[in-house]
Every structure is written in C-alpha cells, then in structure tokens.
Write a protein that holds these residues in place. Sequence first.
Motif, PDB file in Angstrom:
ATOM      1  N   TYR A   1       0.859  -1.184   0.000  1.00  0.00           N
ATOM      2  CA  TYR A   1       0.000   0.000   0.000  1.00  0.00           C
ATOM      3  C   TYR A   1       0.895   1.234   0.000  1.00  0.00           C
ATOM      4  CZ  TYR A   1      -3.055  -3.670   1.788  1.00  0.00           C
ATOM      5  OH  TYR A   1      -3.725  -4.849   1.959  1.00  0.00           O
TER       6      TYR A   1
ATOM      7  N   ARG B   1      -3.816   0.455  -3.085  1.00  0.00           N
ATOM      8  CA  ARG B   1      -3.345  -0.927  -2.931  1.00  0.00           C
ATOM      9  C   ARG B   1      -2.843  -1.443  -4.270  1.00  0.00           C
ATOM     10  NH1 ARG B   1      -5.895  -6.423  -0.428  1.00  0.00           N
ATOM     11  NH2 ARG B   1      -5.054  -7.863  -1.979  1.00  0.00           N
ATOM     12  N   SER B   2      -1.722  -2.154  -4.235  1.00  0.00           N
ATOM     13  CA  SER B   2      -1.190  -2.814  -5.429  1.00  0.00           C
ATOM     14  C   SER B   2      -0.958  -4.276  -5.111  1.00  0.00           C
ATOM     15  CB  SER B   2       0.127  -2.167  -5.877  1.00  0.00           C
ATOM     16  OG  SER B   2      -0.067  -0.845  -6.325  1.00  0.00           O
ATOM     17  N   ASP B   3      -1.480  -5.167  -5.935  1.00  0.00           N
ATOM     18  CA  ASP B   3      -1.203  -6.588  -5.752  1.00  0.00           C
ATOM     19  C   ASP B   3       0.285  -6.839  -5.969  1.00  0.00           C
ATOM     20  OD1 ASP B   3      -3.847  -7.180  -5.239  1.00  0.00           O
ATOM     21  OD2 ASP B   3      -4.324  -7.543  -7.348  1.00  0.00           O
TER      22      ASP B   3
ATOM     23  N   VAL C   1       8.285  -1.601  -9.108  1.00  0.00           N
ATOM     24  CA  VAL C   1       6.974  -0.967  -9.251  1.00  0.00           C
ATOM     25  C   VAL C   1       6.646  -0.818 -10.730  1.00  0.00           C
ATOM     26  CG1 VAL C   1       7.303   0.257  -7.073  1.00  0.00           C
ATOM     27  CG2 VAL C   1       7.899   1.390  -9.228  1.00  0.00           C
ATOM     28  N   ASN C   2       5.486  -0.239 -11.020  1.00  0.00           N
ATOM     29  CA  ASN C   2       5.129   0.042 -12.414  1.00  0.00           C
ATOM     30  C   ASN C   2       4.901   1.543 -12.593  1.00  0.00           C
ATOM     31  OD1 ASN C   2       2.154   0.649 -12.025  1.00  0.00           O
ATOM     32  ND2 ASN C   2       2.224  -1.430 -11.204  1.00  0.00           N
TER      33      ASN C   2
ATOM     34  N   GLU D   1       2.441   3.294 -13.162  1.00  0.00           N
ATOM     35  CA  GLU D   1       1.251   3.909 -12.582  1.00  0.00           C
ATOM     36  C   GLU D   1       1.546   4.582 -11.242  1.00  0.00           C
ATOM     37  OE1 GLU D   1      -3.009   2.136 -13.790  1.00  0.00           O
ATOM     38  OE2 GLU D   1      -1.779   0.780 -12.594  1.00  0.00           O
ATOM     39  N   TRP D   2       2.595   4.168 -10.578  1.00  0.00           N
ATOM     40  CA  TRP D   2       2.922   4.739  -9.276  1.00  0.00           C
ATOM     41  C   TRP D   2       3.318   6.201  -9.430  1.00  0.00           C
ATOM     42  CZ3 TRP D   2       4.941   1.960  -4.505  1.00  0.00           C
ATOM     43  CH2 TRP D   2       4.252   0.758  -4.310  1.00  0.00           C
TER      44      TRP D   2
ATOM     45  N   THR E   1       3.180   0.135 -17.548  1.00  0.00           N
ATOM     46  CA  THR E   1       1.853  -0.001 -16.951  1.00  0.00           C
ATOM     47  C   THR E   1       1.077  -1.152 -17.569  1.00  0.00           C
ATOM     48  OG1 THR E   1       1.788   2.365 -16.501  1.00  0.00           O
ATOM     49  CG2 THR E   1      -0.311   1.191 -16.477  1.00  0.00           C
TER      50      THR E   1
ATOM     51  N   GLY F   1       1.115  -5.090 -11.428  1.00  0.00           N
ATOM     52  CA  GLY F   1       1.358  -5.143  -9.999  1.00  0.00           C
ATOM     53  C   GLY F   1       2.769  -4.727  -9.639  1.00  0.00           C
ATOM     54  N   VAL F   2       3.272  -5.262  -8.514  1.00  0.00           N
ATOM     55  CA  VAL F   2       4.629  -4.978  -8.055  1.00  0.00           C
ATOM     56  C   VAL F   2       5.269  -6.292  -7.609  1.00  0.00           C
ATOM     57  CG1 VAL F   2       3.975  -2.663  -7.299  1.00  0.00           C
ATOM     58  CG2 VAL F   2       3.967  -4.526  -5.651  1.00  0.00           C
TER      59      VAL F   2
END
Length: 826
Positions: free
Chosen positions: A552, A562-564, A597-598, A600-601, A630, A636-637
């Motif tokens: 999170y 939240r990211s899976d 990460v991707n 989108e963050w 993305t 996800g991450v």
Amino acid sequence: MLTTALHTLRTRWVAFTASFVALSLGVALLAVSGLALAATLDAPDRKPERFAAAPVVVRGQDTLRVPTPSGERTEELARPRAVPDAVVARLKRLGTVVEDRSFPVRVRGGGHGPAELVGHPWSTAAFAPYRIDAGRAPRAADEVVVTGGWAAPGERVRTDRGTLRVVGTVPGRGFEDAVFFTDARAARLAPVGVQVAVDAEVSAVRKAVRDAGRDSAPGSAGVRVLAGDDRRYADADPDRDREALTGLNALFGTAGGVTAFVSVFVVASTFAFAVDRRRREFGLLRTAGATPGQLRRTVLTEALGVGVLASAAGCVLGAYAAPQLAALVVEEGLAPAWFTIGDHTWPYHAAFWTGLVVALCGATAAAWRAGRTGPVEALREASVDTRAMTRGRWVCGAGLLLTALVTLVLALADDPGDLLHRKTYVSRPMPLITAAALLAPVVVRPTARLLTWLPARLPGATGLLARENTVAGVRRTAAVAAPVLVTVALTGSLLGAVATLNGAKAAEVRERTAAAFVVTAPSGAGFDAATVDRLRAVPGAELSLTSSSAVYVLEDGVALVRSDARAVAAPERLTATTRLPLAAGKVSDLDDHSIIVNEEWEEHTVGRRVRVWLGDGTLKTLRIAAVMHTGTGDNGVYVTAANAAGAPVDRVDVALADGADAGTVAAGLRGAVASVGGRVSSGDEWAEAALAESGGITRTGLFLVLGIALLYTGISVVNTMLTATSDRVRDLTVLRLTGATDAQVLRLLAAESLTVAAVGTLLGLLVAGLNLAGMGAALHLLAVPATPVVPWAAVAATAGTCAALTVAASLASATLLVRRRAVVRE
C-alpha cells in the motif's frame, strides 16, 4: 390547435403507433434499469453466522488505517495479523479463550460429498452453534465431524489433508460446508489464527484490549473487539454482500447508461421521422391559414399526448419486467441468491419524466421544421428529399464528431490507460454513434450508389430502382438505417473492446511467462513446507517460488492505493521463468530492501526510495530497483519473501534444466502436489486459464447489457420499417399502374431494405472501427503487444439479424399494401 392535435391523435392513431411503441419500450428499459440499480444500493443486514452464540470475538489487526490531511484512509490488509500473545494472555485471565482457525479441505477421488470444505477446530463448533446429531466429537488426529448428511459416522473420506474418519455429524447451517478436527490437529494444519472467542463480559474484554494498547504491548494496535451484530466481521468474507452489490451496481449502471442512450436515440429519431413524413399535411394546414407557431404547438401537443400515454405504459411494463431481470442475473451467477427488486418509486418517476422529456425534445426539432413548411408543400408530388441536412444538424453532428475525436486525442496524450476502463469504452462510442446518425444523410447517397453499383447494372430494373429510391428518400433511408447503425456500432465497439482487452491481457501474460510449467495451489490456499520440499526434489526442475501479497502506498498525500504484489523467494531465479516488461532498472537488483513498481505509481524513478505498507500493515521504506510498463493495469509490483511475512507459496514457476525431459518433469511435479490438490499446467495453459477466470463475469454482464439494448433496437428496426413502408402507398400504386407485378414490387422493396441495412451496417462498422483504433493506440502507448480485435462473427450475426428484420417488416407491410386496387387517389 389543441382540438386539431387531439383529433389528429384520434383519427391518425396508426401513424403514431411507431412513436408510441418506441417510447413505451424505451421507458420500460429505463424503469427496469432504474429498479435494478436501486436494488443494489442497500445490502441486507446479515447477522453473525459462525459466532452467533459467542459472547465476544477478538480479532487481530485486519485493516490498515493511515491518517491524512483529508481524514483517515483505510484498506483491508492482505495478510491480517494474529491476536498478539500479550493480548491473549490478558484475555485468559477473564475467561475461556478459544483460538479460531480456518483452512481449506478438499475431497479427493470423486467422493460424493462437497468438493471443497472448510476446516475448523472442534472447540469453535459451539459458537455457531453446531450440535451433534449423530456420533461423537473427534478425539484422534484423523477423526472429524462434518456438517450435513453427505457422510455418516464410520465412513472414511480421502482429502488433501489425508484420509479422515467421520465420527460424528452436525446439521448444516447453510453458510458453509465445514469439517471439524481436534484442536491439536487444526493447530498443526493452520498454525496462525487471526481471532479468538472469549467467554467473558464485553466491557471487561474491551478494557483488557485497551490496557494492552496503553501498555504498548507488541502488535496490540488495531486489535478489534467484536460483540453483538459486529461479530459478523469474524465470519469468512463478511463484506461479500456489499462486494456483490458493488459489482451489480456497476453492471446495472452500465446497463442503464447504454439503455438510456439507445432509448433516447431511437425515440428522438422515430419522432423526428414521423413528423417529417407529414410535410404535405402541414402544407395543407398552412394553406388553410395556420401560422407557423400553431403548427409547432400542434406537433408538440401531439408529442405530449403520445409521451404521457407511452411513458405510463412503459412504467407498467417495466414493473413486470424488472423481477424477470433480477431472476435472470441470479440464475447466471451475477447476483447472490437473495437479490430481488425492492419497492423503490424513484425509478418510475425518472423513467416517466425522462420519456416525456425525450418525446418533447425529439419532436421539438421536427416541430421547428414543421413550422417552416410553406403552403406550396401541399402541392408537392416528388419524393426526392431536398436539403436533408439542416444547419442545426450540421452543427450538432460536426460538433459531436469533433468532440469525440478531440477527447480521444487528449486521452491518448494524457492517460491512455483510461481508455481501457469499462466506463470509458462503454460510453465513448455514444457521441460517435450520434454524430454518425446526424451526418448520415451526407453519406447516404454515395454509400447507396456504391453498394448498388453492380445490382444497378444487372438485367432488369430492380437494382436500378432500388438505388434511385434509396438515394431519393435520404431522410427515410437515414431514419431506417439509424437503429441498424446503433445496433452494429454497439456490438462492434463493446464486444470488440472486451475482446481486444482480453487479447492484450493474454499477450501480456504469455510475454511475461518464460516458465515451462506453472504449479498453482488450490484457490485460497498455499503449499506447505513438505510440498515445497517435494517439488524441489523433482529432478530437472528449476523452481521460482512466489507468494500472493499486497503493498500500500499513499499518493498525493491523501489517496491510499493498494497494489497486488508477488513475493519472490529467490530473486536470482525470477529471470529464468519470468520476463518482466521493464521500462527501467534490472530485476537482479531486487533484494530485501527494494521493490519493483510500475509506471502507474506516483513515484517510479529507479533508485528513489518510497514509503510503503506491506501486506500485514508493516511500514517500510524501500528502494525502487526497477520500473515496469503499466500495460493493461495488471502488472502489480514485486517484492522479496522477506517483505511478505506469513504469505504461503501459492505459485511455483518451473524452468527445465539442461537436458531435462519435459514429460518426466511434469509427471514428477504432478506427483509432488497430487496429495494437496495442486495443479500443474504448461505456461500457455496457465495464461489461458488465468484470463478465462478473470474475464468471465465481465463478458457475461456485457452480453446481458447488449442483449437488452439490442432487443430494443431490433424492435425499433421493425417499427421504423413498418412506418416507412406504410407511407409509400402512392409509390407502390404507381409501380403497379406501370405494369409491375406484386412479386416485382416485393423484390424491389426487399432490395431497398437490404441496401438500407447495409448502409446502417457500414456506418456502424465505421464507428466501431474508430473506437477500436483508439483502444489499439492506447495499448501501443502502454507497450502492450496487442492489436484491436473486431468481433466479426458477432457483427455479422447482428447485421444479418437487422437485415432480416428490415426485409421481413418491409415485406409484411407491403404485402397488405399491394393488395389494394391500383388507383391513385388525388
């Protein structure tokens, strides 16, 4: 003029039938969608189930709470924490404390019982309460008590937890299929429990928990005391009703938007066409001395009368149809069994007044045009439409087209991922469809000439007459083609969007998966240490162990996102089985102090540090080791297993060692996980299974939405065609006077109907193509290896159905007309 309007409604009721049918069905659709949407706003008050007889339940931290300048933000933890030992010790001073545990149990060997059970310690059975009706309580490790009557005392059941001997049964309570073990065996099968039942006063329990927090007992923050109706939060998936209604709300919201658009579109088009067909009548009224204002008031009064009657009929029809829709979504598994239509009244008001407003709006433009009718119109004999495109139609059509194109370009430049969201790809075709319908008269003539170029040159006059009649009656052609246009465009755009998105996700999964095999644990479970050891012992298999978790992050200081996450046991082995779509950085840099990460963050720069909360709520600051594209939003991450404490291994990606035989390795993997219900799939099989599991509900819901809308447009095709054909009595009579036989007249009308349907189909394909091209451009910008998918089979079936309905309606109406005497009455 009021008297004239009322007399017209009474004496020309047949002419207003098309408008009445279109409007009443449109209002019915709006009422059904509104009633279904209203029923999703409130979930029923569910009472406690497993702990209905428990005095108090104490549950470990299961919610992440983060204070922000805009208030506290909360998210459900992926890995709830156990009740701390220090808190349990204080509770034991107050009374009996029973630790609760839940874990999946699967029947093997095709047994006659439920395939999936849930295991609990026997000491928790009394809190439901469960009472033994046959046999006794379990005493040994292999003894169990089961719910329901599927097994009798003395039977042996093969499960993934070993062969179990049933020694007792309890009546089922409807919310679970449970199997109860001894407390000791349950503790070995599920070492971690997240809640305990306490036999003590609620006030005393609350004080003990508060004291533990005040004394800073480790892990005591976030511990909850559940009493009364709050004990339902100790049940499995307590928010399932709310989550089910959230999905239904999105489904019926989408259905409401689509049906509202379709009904408004069709009703407005039908009213405008009906008024346009009365030019000669308005010319006679102008010759008799009627002023333009009187004509406009007449048209609006007629629309008001039809609107009131049709809207009322539509509300009545919607009241009967809504329960049928509720039963259908329950039957299809889209809604829980308790879902029903409530007694809300606002959907009827919304549908009625919307229908009335749409009727008046649809007639307003036509009324303005009727007011401009000159007396000379009464003398017109030609059927050729002159100046089919008015200034208002040009402005509205061009404005909508420009708006749709500009917003598409802006979306691609600013946030291409937004074009992949359901709300976006459902709503984006609507402005284009409306623009195409408004601008249709511009392209009707060239399109019709192109489609009839070959038939017009064949022997006989049918092809030539079909071309000229279609080209001459531009308004009629555009009006009849409008329902076909919206039907084909919606089918191509919506089904094409889903197919394109599914194809893109499948391509992403296949691109990422380099593993020869993927071993997955049963849903909701993980592999125990013994199973992992057996997998590692398979010769020729190189394993990459991962777990499901979440992280999170607080973005913009106010949004808790939240990211899976996939937790990797050995980062150095990840590259052998997984090809991550990296935009920057290296997978090999992932360690216990970093994260992948991707884009989108909010923060996605390699080397920068980001503050995150792990799946169990632990706050950590991690370095960004790499950044992924993305994609479609499912990347996800990635973290290491050290940052996913308590998450069991639930997926094992397997690469083949040099010289290893794939068949031998697959057999070894299956043998290693057979006793625990694991599944071994090839990389391609796993990708297809993951896609099918994630997209089934979306496709089913979309087919339901489309089915409702297309049924309405199909009826509208018939409705409009019947009206258009019935207005051609003079044309058909002239043809018969010139020597045409009944069969030749019917063939001519069939050819014209097919031409009109083809025009609507081409316009619909153009709209669908533009929408899918926009989605394809978005996928390209997101670095997704996919191309737009046109659902040709669905489009062909829809176009064929529309063509068949158009021809059938035309011939049915014409068959009655050609039986009349071939006399032209002046």
